[in-house]
Motif scaffolding. Structure first.
Motif, mmCIF file in Angstrom:
data_model
loop_
_atom_site.group_PDB
_atom_site.id
_atom_site.type_symbol
_atom_site.label_atom_id
_atom_site.label_comp_id
_atom_site.label_asym_id
_atom_site.label_seq_id
_atom_site.Cartn_x
_atom_site.Cartn_y
_atom_site.Cartn_z
ATOM 1 N N MET A 2 -3.017 3.604 -4.743
ATOM 2 C CA MET A 2 -2.858 3.391 -3.298
ATOM 3 C C MET A 2 -1.899 4.421 -2.746
ATOM 4 O O MET A 2 -0.821 4.606 -3.271
ATOM 5 N N GLY A 3 -2.284 5.103 -1.710
ATOM 6 C CA GLY A 3 -1.438 6.118 -1.105
ATOM 7 C C GLY A 3 -0.342 5.493 -0.277
ATOM 8 O O GLY A 3 -0.300 4.295 -0.038
ATOM 9 N N ILE A 4 0.589 6.323 0.208
ATOM 10 C CA ILE A 4 1.703 5.808 0.995
ATOM 11 C C ILE A 4 1.767 6.496 2.353
ATOM 12 O O ILE A 4 2.827 6.617 2.946
ATOM 13 N N THR A 5 0.622 6.964 2.855
ATOM 14 C CA THR A 5 0.580 7.600 4.157
ATOM 15 C C THR A 5 1.207 6.681 5.195
ATOM 16 O O THR A 5 0.911 5.500 5.263
ATOM 17 N N GLY A 6 2.069 7.247 6.016
ATOM 18 C CA GLY A 6 2.716 6.475 7.066
ATOM 19 C C GLY A 6 4.068 5.931 6.656
ATOM 20 O O GLY A 6 4.831 5.479 7.502
ATOM 21 N N LYS A 7 4.384 5.936 5.340
ATOM 22 C CA LYS A 7 5.663 5.408 4.876
ATOM 23 C C LYS A 7 6.707 6.501 4.676
ATOM 24 O O LYS A 7 7.841 6.205 4.304
ATOM 25 N N PRO A 18 10.563 22.557 -16.927
ATOM 26 C CA PRO A 18 11.325 21.912 -15.850
ATOM 27 C C PRO A 18 10.541 21.791 -14.533
ATOM 28 O O PRO A 18 10.592 22.664 -13.669
ATOM 29 N N VAL A 19 9.801 20.711 -14.400
ATOM 30 C CA VAL A 19 9.084 20.401 -13.165
ATOM 31 C C VAL A 19 9.468 18.990 -12.721
ATOM 32 O O VAL A 19 9.855 18.160 -13.550
ATOM 33 N N PRO A 20 9.359 18.665 -11.423
ATOM 34 C CA PRO A 20 9.667 17.307 -10.975
ATOM 35 C C PRO A 20 8.680 16.293 -11.542
ATOM 36 O O PRO A 20 7.517 16.610 -11.789
ATOM 37 N N ARG A 21 9.152 15.057 -11.731
ATOM 38 C CA ARG A 21 8.254 13.958 -12.069
ATOM 39 C C ARG A 21 7.361 13.678 -10.862
ATOM 40 O O ARG A 21 7.730 13.951 -9.719
ATOM 41 N N VAL A 22 6.191 13.113 -11.109
ATOM 42 C CA VAL A 22 5.275 12.764 -10.022
ATOM 43 C C VAL A 22 4.808 11.317 -10.196
ATOM 44 O O VAL A 22 4.871 10.757 -11.291
ATOM 45 N N ARG A 23 4.348 10.734 -9.084
ATOM 46 C CA ARG A 23 3.736 9.402 -9.100
ATOM 47 C C ARG A 23 2.282 9.565 -8.678
ATOM 48 O O ARG A 23 1.949 9.533 -7.499
ATOM 49 N N LEU A 24 1.437 9.773 -9.658
ATOM 50 C CA LEU A 24 0.028 10.032 -9.367
ATOM 51 C C LEU A 24 -0.645 8.847 -8.689
ATOM 52 O O LEU A 24 -1.517 9.020 -7.831
ATOM 53 N N ALA A 25 -0.248 7.620 -9.032
ATOM 54 C CA ALA A 25 -0.883 6.439 -8.457
ATOM 55 C C ALA A 25 -0.647 6.337 -6.955
ATOM 56 O O ALA A 25 -1.440 5.712 -6.239
ATOM 57 N N ASP A 26 0.429 6.951 -6.466
ATOM 58 C CA ASP A 26 0.749 6.923 -5.041
ATOM 59 C C ASP A 26 0.373 8.219 -4.333
ATOM 60 O O ASP A 26 0.742 8.419 -3.172
ATOM 61 N N SER A 27 -0.322 9.106 -5.023
ATOM 62 C CA SER A 27 -0.668 10.410 -4.474
ATOM 63 C C SER A 27 -2.139 10.490 -4.132
ATOM 64 O O SER A 27 -2.930 9.612 -4.487
ATOM 65 N N SER A 28 -2.519 11.541 -3.425
ATOM 66 C CA SER A 28 -3.911 11.795 -3.069
ATOM 67 C C SER A 28 -4.119 13.296 -3.074
ATOM 68 O O SER A 28 -3.199 14.068 -3.379
ATOM 69 N N ARG A 29 -5.305 13.721 -2.711
ATOM 70 C CA ARG A 29 -5.563 15.160 -2.678
ATOM 71 C C ARG A 29 -4.629 15.894 -1.716
ATOM 72 O O ARG A 29 -4.174 17.001 -2.004
ATOM 73 N N SER A 30 -4.299 15.274 -0.597
ATOM 74 C CA SER A 30 -3.476 15.947 0.421
ATOM 75 C C SER A 30 -2.006 15.564 0.368
ATOM 76 O O SER A 30 -1.178 16.187 1.036
#
Length: 217
Positions: A1-6, A54-66
């Motif tokens: 689920m994305g977090i657009t708007g948050k 050395p790269v930042p951690r990511v949250r793929l479940a909260d991400s989208s293509r954009s």
């Protein structure tokens, strides 16, 4: 689920994306131009992090293509530290060279293709490389060529920083490693075709090549 708007306040903007605050630990990078694939980029970053890069951690479940949700890093970019006099040109060039060598030692022949001082964050835990939108599997010589050409363009376009950036370029290529003629040629072609380039940046590409070539001898 994305977090657009948050997303919260705007923290920074690049040529094609904006970065917004989520909280003290996370940020949202939103693509403005449709160039990036946040899910593919995030998956690559996680792969590199698993190998100690050395790269930042990511949250793929909260991400989208954009939209890419990733670890919030604290500290200046290398460019900001450079302008503030907190890091010198030789140290900057040597650090960029070290990050390129470390990346190319990761299995899979990953190349960043946009590794320059604006895409390195200097945190209390050391440098972190950001903005993997252009990354692919390819020839390390092209990666060296891209970084060298980007620095050479800045040296030719920005008179204020011309001399220190030339010194950074010299430090980057003090031991040119995998920089090749083919890599330089392809880097010049890609920079010329990059839609985010200004007219002036494209105009100086020939002169940029002449700045880089002596280091290949």
């Amino acid at each position: 689920m994305g977090i657009t708007g948050k997303a919260g306040r705007l923290l920074g903007s690049g040529r094609a994306s904006d970065v917004y605050e989520i909280d003290e630990a996370w940020v949202l990078r939103r693509d403005r131009e449709g160039y990036a694939d946040g899910l593919a980029e995030g998956a690559l970053m996680e792969r590199l992090r698993a190998h100690g890069y050395p790269v930042p951690r990511v949250r793929l479940a909260d991400s989208s293509r954009s939209e890419l949700v990733m670890q919030r890093l604290y500290g200046p970019t290398m460019l900001e530290a450079f302008v503030a006099g907190r890091i010198g040109p030789r140290e900057s060039g040597a650090m960029l060279a070290g990050l390129l060598r470390q990346l190319h030692a990761v299995p899979g022949r990953v190349v960043h293709l946009d590794l320059h001082p604006e895409n390195v964050m200097l945190t209390p835990d050391g440098p972190y490389v950001i903005d993997w939108a252009n990354a692919e599997e390819g020839d390390p010589g092209l990666d060296w060529g891209m970084s060298a050409v980007i620095l050479a363009q800045v040296a030719l376009v920005d008179e204020q920083f011309a001399e220190p950036v030339r010194a950074t370029l010299a430090a980057l290529l003090a031991d040119p490693g995998d920089l090749t003629g083919d890599g330089l040629t392809e880097a010049l072609r890609r920079r010329a075709a990059n839609p985010t380039m200004t007219v002036r940046e494209v105009e100086v590409l020939g002169a940029a090549a002449e700045l880089v070539r002596p280091f290949m001898a």
